[in-house]
Design an enzyme around this catalytic site. Structure first.
Site, PDB file in Angstrom:
ATOM      1  N   GLU A  47      32.726   9.653 -24.588  1.00 32.31           N
ATOM      2  CA  GLU A  47      33.058   9.074 -23.305  1.00 32.31           C
ATOM      3  C   GLU A  47      32.401   9.864 -22.190  1.00 32.31           C
ATOM      4  O   GLU A  47      32.458  11.080 -22.148  1.00 32.31           O
ATOM      5  CB  GLU A  47      34.578   9.067 -23.113  1.00 32.31           C
ATOM      6  CG  GLU A  47      34.978   8.530 -21.762  1.00 32.31           C
ATOM      7  CD  GLU A  47      36.409   8.025 -21.725  1.00 32.31           C
ATOM      8  OE1 GLU A  47      37.132   8.262 -22.694  1.00 32.31           O
ATOM      9  OE2 GLU A  47      36.771   7.405 -20.721  1.00 32.31           O
ATOM     10  N   THR A  49      31.443   9.646 -17.758  1.00 31.94           N
ATOM     11  CA  THR A  49      32.084   9.135 -16.556  1.00 31.94           C
ATOM     12  C   THR A  49      31.754   7.665 -16.403  1.00 31.94           C
ATOM     13  O   THR A  49      32.392   6.952 -15.668  1.00 31.94           O
ATOM     14  CB  THR A  49      31.526   9.847 -15.325  1.00 31.94           C
ATOM     15  OG1 THR A  49      30.099   9.806 -15.399  1.00 31.94           O
ATOM     16  CG2 THR A  49      32.004  11.252 -15.242  1.00 31.94           C
ATOM     17  N   ASP A 161      12.980  10.346 -19.394  1.00 36.93           N
ATOM     18  CA  ASP A 161      14.060  11.282 -19.721  1.00 36.93           C
ATOM     19  C   ASP A 161      13.960  11.716 -21.179  1.00 36.93           C
ATOM     20  O   ASP A 161      14.962  11.760 -21.891  1.00 36.93           O
ATOM     21  CB  ASP A 161      15.427  10.667 -19.441  1.00 36.93           C
ATOM     22  CG  ASP A 161      16.519  11.746 -19.340  1.00 36.93           C
ATOM     23  OD1 ASP A 161      16.152  12.936 -19.203  1.00 36.93           O
ATOM     24  OD2 ASP A 161      17.708  11.413 -19.418  1.00 36.93           O
TER      25      ASP A 161
END
Lengths: 396, 362
Positions: A47, A49, A161
């Protein structure tokens, strides 16, 4: 298995904005059965944000899937850019070395991405000191990374990224590029883009100097850093801040001259950080072959236009010289949770049993490390002194 | 397109990029398919709305004149023609404009104007396009610049629009292909006679209005971006276009492909000339007037049917929530907070866990 990896996978770049809006419903039926989501946490694998990742399976094929549930309702500008980018590019990209987006469906205010389930990432494997890499293993990972990247670039998509924990590993050993939340397409030269992309240690010097016009070379630099990291087993150039990153790069590769990198002094955020001498890159990569060192240095050329392309990298002699790359199924895997007592560092072993079912199979091919490499944690990387040989001797 | 008379083409080493795109796979239709899709959608919508009318008040749908699919297309076309105006106002680049138009057109291959009025969908499609093409602006800046528009007008439809697009946000545009052709024709051998050589920047400037016109047509559903771009060039410089076509086909050594391309280009030219202009406003006004009567009452906030539908949804959601609470309760009372083992769950009745939950773990 700790959840940190998932955390990172789902860690999205923007701070969340709390705001409310009335949700839209209209659910597309997708035959996925989530394993006990709400009654237990077994199905939940991570999990952030921004998103929650669940493990589920496709009811029709019984195939395992990861479901990334993105909370959309909280953004005041509607669908978030990261989510849009990820969906947009993964919808188009189908390649054996790019994570597959199987479906997208929405439920109330959530956007759910159904992705192929991958059980490990390259960072986990690099950090797992009980695993030894053979030169052929590194070659296989590099080949798969370049193949996936060449496919993205051929489709005019920059990943922006790349880092070991965005290179996921399937249970059959295949490596797949993942997390396209920062990706974008490019076509016209001279089109302004943000320089605030790519995780610092993997960010090329032109972006650190605020260059707004760039291309595929930025991803190549990241791959070079990953290549070095695979050989060293620690991040190659780990700066503590953006400024320090420039210094770290120059310390490692020598301060560029005007001939090596014409015009870099006119980049928007250029600041001189001192004159560092150049050392042959091979000093640090003692065990590497000449081909490997040559490819590595071509990925880390200062002048972006001279940096090797993914396509050319794939035909580099490194990939044709012996040893042949390992077959994906023979690549080393992470050791199991039970064999990995260092997990308390990450503090969270939730869901371990449920998740690593597959990887918990005894791995016949795993080679035990005999060298004194165990102490070389990530923190050491920051103090890596490029004038001497590294503490963690390269295991290549 | 290759006919049997052609020499067997060499197997291409790679699939062309365009053919791997979702546009190629999912958004190409024949004119007949388009008509069928729209006809079926329209018919289904009319049937459903009639039902709603009748439930509300038997006999009430008898005198309603529902829209035909051609009329729906006309209405959508009007709102397509509004997008460039809005984009001019915001100074959005061409890519945003073209993408928003494609979104709007694709949306109405999955939905009908009687459910969702194109005025609202257009605003959402444009806002979504700014994000998918990397030109995001804040919702506030967007809506304050459009009269009588609240942020919720845009956001409420965003999910629906994305879903109708099947989350396939990438669109390949004819204006990009035009740029490519304008660059490529410059490498052609000049003609042997002393025909004037066209000025290339001007060629682009003169051809782009034809691309804009093509956006008001179905061309992008039927043809590839490069075919449309070639037709636009042919409308400006027919000779240059044929020389380029021929040069490309010499390399392919295929006469039939050339003939087939020529007829495709002619068809697109005809389409652009005949239907590449905004519809007559008076005619659209009439359609819109009738739409006010025949739109789906379930989508009209505050109407009886709308309230009924809401109540029904509310009831279902409650049911689901209660069921879930009961299951959680059961799991806890069973003593194992993690519930029974996975095997039991997937084979038993509890396997079908609601994934539609957004209130449990956020």
């Amino acid at each position: 298995m700790n959840t940190t990896r998932w955390h990172q996978w789902t860690q999205w770049k923007r701070p969340t904005l709390r705001g409310s809006r009335n949700g839209k419903s209209g659910c597309i039926c997708f035959p996925v059965i989530l394993l006990n989501i709400f009654r237990s946490k077994v199905g939940k694998v991570g999990e952030g944000t921004y998103a929650v990742v669940y493990r589920g399976r496709d009811a029709s094929t019984n195939r395992q899937v990861a479901i990334k549930k993105i909370k959309v309702g909280q953004f005041k500008d509607g669908l978030d850019m990261s989510a849009i980018r990820e969906v947009k590019y993964l919808r188009e990209l189908k390649h054996q070395n790019v994570i597959e987006l199987l479906d997208v469906f929405s439920s109330k205010t959530n956007l759910n991405l159904v992705l192929e389930f991958l059980d490990a990432d390259l960072e986990m494997i690099i950090k797992d000191k009980s695993v030894v890499f053979l030169p052929a293993d590194i070659k296989a990972w590099m080949a798969m990374t370049f193949r996936g990247l060449e496919f993205c670039h051929r489709n005019w998509i920059l990943h922006r990224d790349l880092k070991p924990n965005n290179l996921l590993i399937a249970s059959d050993g295949m490596l797949k590029l993942a997390d396209f939340g920062l990706a974008r397409d490019f076509s016209d030269p001279g089109y302004k883009m943000t320089s605030q992309v790519i995780t610092r240690w993997y960010r090329p010097p032109e972006l650190l100097f605020g260059c707004r016009y760039y291309g595929t070379a930025v991803d190549i630099w990241s791959v070079g850093c990953i290549f070095a990291e695979l050989m060293l087993r620690i991040p190659y150039m780990a700066g503590e801040s953006d400024m320090d990153q420039v210094k770290t790069i120059f310390r490692a590769l020598g301060t560029p001259t005007e001939e090596e990198w014409p015009g870099h002094k006119s980049l928007p955020d250029y600041v001189p950080v001192g004159d560092f001498p150049k050392h042959p890159i091979r000093q640090l990569f003692l065990a590497a072959t000449n081909d490997a060192v040559d490819l590595l240095s071509k990925c880390l050329i200062y002048e972006p236009r001279r940096r090797i392309s993914a396509k050319d990298a794939l035909s580099h002699t490194y990939f044709f010289a012996l040893p042949n790359p390992s077959h994906p199924s023979k690549l080393p895997k992470c050791s199991t949770v039970t064999l990995k007592p260092l997990d308390e560092v990450d503090g969270n072993v939730e869901g371990a049993g449920g998740l690593k079912v597959k990887a918990a199979q005894p791995n016949r091919l795993k080679r035990k490390l005999t060298g004194p490499d165990g102490e070389a944690g990530r923190s050491i990387a920051r103090k890596l002194d490029f004038t001497r040989q590294t503490p963690g001797s390269p295991s290549l | 397109m290759a006919l049997p008379t052609d020499p067997p083409p060499d197997k291409p080493a790679r699939q062309p990029l365009y053919e791997a795109s979702t546009q190629f796979k999912n958004w190409r239709f024949s004119p007949d398919q388009l008509a069928q899709t729209r006809g079926a959608l329209n018919k289904a919508a009319v049937g459903a709305i009639q039902m709603t009318f009748e439930t509300d008040e038997p006999g009430s749908s008898a005198n309603v004149s529902f829209l035909g699919w051609e009329e729906e297309v006309t209405l959508v076309k009007l709102y397509i023609s509004k997008i460039p105006q809005l984009c001019g106002h915001f100074r959005f680049p061409e890519e945003v404009e073209a993408t928003a138009i494609s979104y709007l057109k694709r949306f109405y291959l999955k939905n009908t104007v009687m459910d969702w009025h194109p005025k609202n969908v257009m605003l959402t499609a444009l806002f979504l396009a700014t994000k998918t093409t990397n030109h995001p602006i804040s919702l506030e800046a967007y809506t304050t610049n459009i009269p009588r528009t609240a942020p919720s007008d845009v956001l409420d439809l965003e999910f629906l629009v994305s879903q109708s697009l099947n989350f396939e946000f990438t669109v390949w545009h004819a204006h990009r292909a035009l740029w490519g052709i304008v660059l490529d024709v410059q490498s052609l051998q000049p003609p042997t006679d002393s025909a004037p050589i066209p000025s290339y920047p001007e060629l682009y400037e003169q051809a782009i209005p034809h691309i804009h016109a093509s956006r008001l047509t179905d061309a992008e559903f039927i043809y590839t971006p490069s075919q449309i771009a070639l037709a636009a060039v042919a409308l400006v410089e027919p000779d240059l276009a044929s020389r380029w076509m021929e040069a490309k086909h010499v390399a392919l050594n295929s006469k039939t492909a050339l003939l087939s391309l020529q007829s495709t280009v002619e068809a697109i030219k005809a389409m652009i000339t005949s239907s590449g202009s905004p519809p007559d406003v008076e005619a659209v006004r009439e359609v819109d007037r009738r739409l006010r009567i025949c739109k789906n009452p379930e989508k009209v906030v505050g109407s009886k049917a709308y309230l009924l539908k809401k109540a029904e949804e509310e009831r279902k959601a409650d049911e689901k929530r209660n069921k879930k609470a009961a299951e959680v309760q059961k799991a806890i009372s069973d003593g194992d907070p993690f519930g029974e083992s996975l095997g039991d769950a997937s084979s038993g009745g509890l396997g079908l866990v609601d994934y539609d939950d957004d209130d449990d773990d956020d």
